[in-house]
Design a protein around this motif. Structure first.
Motif, PDB file in Angstrom:
ATOM      1  N   THR A  81      74.259   2.813 -52.599  1.00  0.00           N
ATOM      2  CA  THR A  81      72.997   2.943 -51.875  1.00  0.00           C
ATOM      3  C   THR A  81      72.161   3.949 -52.635  1.00  0.00           C
ATOM      4  O   THR A  81      72.674   4.962 -53.102  1.00  0.00           O
ATOM      5  N   GLN A  83      68.049   5.863 -52.895  1.00  0.00           N
ATOM      6  CA  GLN A  83      66.775   6.129 -52.241  1.00  0.00           C
ATOM      7  C   GLN A  83      65.943   7.032 -53.132  1.00  0.00           C
ATOM      8  O   GLN A  83      66.415   8.069 -53.599  1.00  0.00           O
ATOM      9  N   THR A  88      60.870   5.366 -51.071  1.00  0.00           N
ATOM     10  CA  THR A  88      61.542   4.165 -50.586  1.00  0.00           C
ATOM     11  C   THR A  88      62.492   4.521 -49.451  1.00  0.00           C
ATOM     12  O   THR A  88      62.911   5.665 -49.310  1.00  0.00           O
ATOM     13  N   GLN A  89      62.841   3.524 -48.690  1.00  0.00           N
ATOM     14  CA  GLN A  89      63.917   3.648 -47.722  1.00  0.00           C
ATOM     15  C   GLN A  89      65.218   3.498 -48.500  1.00  0.00           C
ATOM     16  O   GLN A  89      65.219   3.104 -49.660  1.00  0.00           O
ATOM     17  N   ALA A  90      66.332   3.784 -47.861  1.00  0.00           N
ATOM     18  CA  ALA A  90      67.629   3.571 -48.504  1.00  0.00           C
ATOM     19  C   ALA A  90      67.797   2.079 -48.775  1.00  0.00           C
ATOM     20  O   ALA A  90      67.503   1.246 -47.913  1.00  0.00           O
ATOM     21  N   ARG A  91      68.229   1.774 -50.004  1.00  0.00           N
ATOM     22  CA  ARG A  91      68.427   0.383 -50.413  1.00  0.00           C
ATOM     23  C   ARG A  91      69.809   0.232 -51.020  1.00  0.00           C
ATOM     24  O   ARG A  91      70.367   1.173 -51.543  1.00  0.00           O
TER      25      ARG A  91
END
Length: 161
Positions: A81, A83, A88-91
């Protein structure tokens, strides 16, 4: 004033003076005064100077129009994960996949982690494009090698921690 305060008063003055003297300077030679010693406790040391004192430079970019690009490559058999803090949001990035983060404005921090809590090693490499960095995320067994944050300062200096 009673006898107890007469006995402890010189000790308190002496220890307070020693404590204040110890706080007046940090080990790095940067003045770091607490508010009660004068000043507001802040220093005039730029953030990029502080980072470079505690970390090694991993890559040196030349931002183009104030922006850099980050290619993040997951070389592991486990997803990670990531970010980009504030952008950005967590991806999630699947095993053996890569993602290109473009138009990133330094200063910025890229955080990475494994859901299973496994240790990570991040290697930053410069590319042919002076405004782009390649970050390869690998597994590691060594706690000292666990790196979960990549920081890029205003000048384009890349630090992995």
């Amino acid at each position: 004033m009673n006898l107890r305060s007469k006995v402890w008063q010189p000790f308190a003055i002496l220890s307070g003076g020693i404590f204040a003297a110890m706080l007046a300077f940090s080990p790095m030679g940067v003045e770091a005064r607490p508010p009660w010693i004068g000043g507001n406790g802040a220093t005039d040391v730029p953030m990029h100077d502080l980072a470079s004192r505690y970390q090694f430079l991993s890559a040196d970019l030349q931002p183009e129009n104030g922006e850099v690009s980050i290619e993040l490559i997951n070389t592991m058999d486990a997803p990670i994960t990531y970010q980009l803090v504030g952008d950005t949001q967590a991806r999630r990035l699947r095993p053996s996949e890569a993602v290109m983060l473009t138009s990133v404005e330094p200063p910025t921090t890229l955080n990475i982690y494994r859901k299973d809590g496994g240790l990570l090693s991040a290697i930053a490499e410069e590319t042919d494009d002076p405004s782009k960095v390649q970050i390869m995320v690998n597994p590691t067994d060594e706690l000292e090698g666990d790196e979960r944050a990549i920081w890029i300062n205003e000048e384009g200096e890349v630090f992995v921690n």
